[in-house]
Design a protein around this motif. Structure first.
Motif, short mmCIF file in Angstrom:
data_model
loop_
_atom_site.label_atom_id
_atom_site.label_comp_id
_atom_site.label_asym_id
_atom_site.label_seq_id
_atom_site.Cartn_x
_atom_site.Cartn_y
_atom_site.Cartn_z
N ASN A 312 0.81 -1.23 0.00
CA ASN A 312 0.00 0.00 0.00
C ASN A 312 0.84 1.28 0.00
O ASN A 312 0.85 1.98 1.01
CB ASN A 312 -0.98 0.03 1.20
CG ASN A 312 -1.87 -1.18 1.21
OD1 ASN A 312 -2.31 -1.66 0.17
ND2 ASN A 312 -2.13 -1.70 2.39
N PRO A 313 1.55 1.61 -1.05
CA PRO A 313 1.65 0.87 -2.31
C PRO A 313 2.60 -0.32 -2.22
O PRO A 313 3.46 -0.37 -1.33
CB PRO A 313 2.21 1.92 -3.27
CG PRO A 313 3.08 2.77 -2.39
CD PRO A 313 2.35 2.85 -1.07
N PRO A 337 -0.82 -7.33 -10.38
CA PRO A 337 -1.88 -6.33 -10.57
C PRO A 337 -1.46 -4.97 -10.00
O PRO A 337 -0.95 -4.90 -8.89
CB PRO A 337 -3.07 -6.90 -9.77
CG PRO A 337 -2.67 -8.27 -9.32
CD PRO A 337 -1.18 -8.33 -9.36
N TYR A 338 -1.69 -3.91 -10.77
CA TYR A 338 -1.41 -2.56 -10.27
C TYR A 338 -2.20 -1.55 -11.11
O TYR A 338 -2.63 -1.86 -12.22
CB TYR A 338 0.09 -2.24 -10.34
CG TYR A 338 0.69 -2.27 -11.72
CD1 TYR A 338 0.60 -1.18 -12.59
CD2 TYR A 338 1.36 -3.41 -12.18
CE1 TYR A 338 1.14 -1.21 -13.86
CE2 TYR A 338 1.90 -3.46 -13.46
CZ TYR A 338 1.79 -2.36 -14.30
OH TYR A 338 2.32 -2.40 -15.56
N GLN A 339 -2.36 -0.35 -10.54
CA GLN A 339 -3.04 0.71 -11.27
C GLN A 339 -2.03 1.51 -12.10
O GLN A 339 -2.17 1.65 -13.30
CB GLN A 339 -3.75 1.64 -10.27
CG GLN A 339 -5.07 2.18 -10.79
CD GLN A 339 -5.98 2.58 -9.63
OE1 GLN A 339 -5.53 3.18 -8.65
NE2 GLN A 339 -7.27 2.27 -9.72
N ASN A 340 -0.98 2.04 -11.43
CA ASN A 340 0.09 2.78 -12.12
C ASN A 340 1.44 2.18 -11.72
O ASN A 340 1.60 1.67 -10.61
CB ASN A 340 0.05 4.26 -11.74
CG ASN A 340 -1.25 4.92 -12.17
OD1 ASN A 340 -1.55 5.03 -13.35
ND2 ASN A 340 -2.04 5.36 -11.19
N ASN A 363 5.14 2.54 -20.14
CA ASN A 363 3.96 3.10 -19.46
C ASN A 363 4.23 3.34 -17.97
O ASN A 363 3.34 3.21 -17.14
CB ASN A 363 2.77 2.13 -19.60
CG ASN A 363 3.03 0.80 -18.90
OD1 ASN A 363 4.18 0.42 -18.72
ND2 ASN A 363 1.98 0.10 -18.49
N GLY A 411 -0.11 5.83 -5.66
CA GLY A 411 -1.39 5.56 -5.01
C GLY A 411 -1.37 4.21 -4.32
O GLY A 411 -0.47 3.40 -4.57
N LYS A 413 -2.94 1.55 -4.78
CA LYS A 413 -3.02 0.36 -5.65
C LYS A 413 -1.92 0.35 -6.73
O LYS A 413 -1.96 -0.45 -7.65
CB LYS A 413 -4.39 0.29 -6.31
CG LYS A 413 -5.50 0.01 -5.30
CD LYS A 413 -6.84 -0.16 -5.97
CE LYS A 413 -7.90 -0.54 -4.94
NZ LYS A 413 -9.24 -0.60 -5.55
N ASP A 414 -0.95 1.24 -6.60
CA ASP A 414 0.15 1.30 -7.57
C ASP A 414 1.25 0.31 -7.22
O ASP A 414 1.30 -0.23 -6.10
CB ASP A 414 0.73 2.71 -7.63
CG ASP A 414 -0.22 3.71 -8.28
OD1 ASP A 414 -1.30 3.29 -8.74
OD2 ASP A 414 0.12 4.91 -8.33
#
Length: 429
Positions: A312-313, A337-340, A363, A411, A413-414
């Motif tokens: 977290n992150p 799995p991750y957001q950014n 990215n 974040g 979820k990154d």
């Protein structure tokens, strides 16, 4: 000298590869032979396993040590480089050599050090061999430092030689092709001594086969005999099953080293243990194999292999630093799995890094930094080279600052990935 003064003496007095690079690499075994002869040839006073290769030799060495410890053998483990503490290089049953032993060895051998003028690595190898002989280990796992043929560790007569794989790394010293590099790595294949090759590659396999034939050394390719299936990450463990032909040999084998790439090293370890069981007095049973492979970090103190530093992150580091190693890292990132994606990245300046940079994800937000050593590549130079491959980010004055900024920017979820060089990982840990 106290412990810190002893280390300062070794670091300042002796040429050190991690600090200055190729100029510290002695392409000759003379110093090591002279040094060890003066110590009474401790390398011949214990049984050993010699582990070389480009990637995976550290993980493979630690796994072998963990299984042999689980079996009840008093197990020495010599690896390099260290991440946080010099003493990580020399362990017995997972416990680092004592500070007192390091101090007394250097004090007692100071005249010899001044006379022979060895490299830092040569002294460290001699210290390890002396330690394992004095403590009368049943077996020692000896990891090659660089190459094989002319590496200081190559004065042992092991029960078995292990070569994990071959890929392009240290080309300025070992050669520019896989065939040339394989020739250097094949130097650890000894007369009448079995050799296990972890990964079969069309360019390196003939080199190993030819050298094994010359030395009358039985050779086996682990990935030809065994295959891994059904691998998944569950409860922070890598789970897999291992087959030999159609027969299942190990069902739901679990490892606390969760990098997907570890399945290759596990096959190498299992085949090495099978050959030891068949050809030597070093025996391991299934219970010790399951226990040893599931508790590598706990039993041997291994760090920096797809290691979770915090959540977290999610912050993960890995010591993969060449083309093949980074390829495996990217596979792991793609399965996480991750957001950014945030990448803290630093390299050394004596390597061609264009191939590594060409593989890195576009990215991601990059945090370029320089590891704190002479060989470190300036963050601004790294950022300029990375920009050619459309990798964008800012530069930071240190690994610590880059890591802190990445975590602050991420974040919950990154994913924050830290790597590029082993020395970046060492500072991040």
């Amino acid at each position: 000298m106290n412990y810190q003064q002893t280390l300062d003496y070794l670091y300042s007095k002796l040429p050190m590869f991690t600090r200055v690079g190729a100029s510290a690499f002695k392409k000759d075994l003379t110093n090591t032979i002279i040094f060890c002869e003066a110590l009474g040839n401790p390398q011949h006073q214990f049984k050993s396993i010699h582990v070389g290769g480009t990637n995976g030799k550290g993980s493979t060495s630690h796994m072998l040590a963990s299984v042999l410890q689980a079996q009840g053998y008093k197990t020495g483990l010599y690896t390099s480089p260290h991440l946080k503490d010099f003493r990580e290089r020399i362990r017995i049953n997972g416990k680092m050599i004592s500070k007192t032993e390091v101090i007394s060895f250097v004090k007692n051998q100071q005249k010899l050090i001044e006379k022979v003028e060895p490299s830092f690595f040569e002294v460290t190898v001699a210290l390890a061999f002396d330690c394992f002989a004095r403590h009368q280990v049943n077996i020692a796992i000896i990891e090659v430092g660089l190459g094989g043929r002319l590496d200081s560790t190559n004065i042992i007569n092991p029960l078995i030689s292990v070569i994990t794989n071959i890929s392009l790394d240290h080309t300025n010293m070992l050669g520019n092709t896989l065939t040339e590099i394989a020739g250097e790595k094949a130097g650890i294949i000894k007369k009448n001594t079995p050799v296990v090759i972890g990964e079969t590659h069309p360019e390196s396999a003939p080199v190993f086969e030819k050298k094994a034939e010359q030395e009358n050394a039985p050779i086996i390719f682990a990935d030809v005999v065994l295959r891994a299936q059904n691998f998944k990450i569950k409860n922070n463990k890598l789970s897999l099953s291992v087959y030999q032909g159609e027969e299942i040999k190990y069902k739901n084998l679990q490892s606390d080293l969760t990098g997907i790439y570890q399945h290759k090293n596990i096959l190498t370890v299992l085949e090495t243990l099978a050959v030891l069981n068949e050809k030597t007095e070093i025996k391991t049973d299934e219970a010790s194999i399951f226990k040893g492979i599931s508790q590598v970090k706990k039993q041997t103190g291994l760090q920096g292999r797809w290691q979770t530093l915090s959540k977290n992150p999610l912050v993960i580091c890995d010591t993969g630093h060449n083309e093949a190693g980074i390829n495996e890292v990217i596979k792991n990132i793609s399965q996480t799995p991750y957001q950014n994606l945030h990448i803290v990245f630093g390299m050394v300046k004596d390597k061609d890094i264009s191939k590594v940079l060409s593989l890195m994800p576009k990215n991601a937000t990059y945090y370029f930094c320089k590891p704190d050593l002479e060989r470190g590549l300036a963050a601004s130079d790294l950022a300029a080279q990375a920009a050619v491959f459309n990798l964008k980010g800012n530069t930071y004055s240190s690994v610590t600052e880059a890591k802190a900024t990445a975590i602050q920017s991420a974040g919950a979820k990154d994913l924050v990935y830290i790597g590029g060089s082993t020395f970046v990982v060492a500072e991040a840990i």
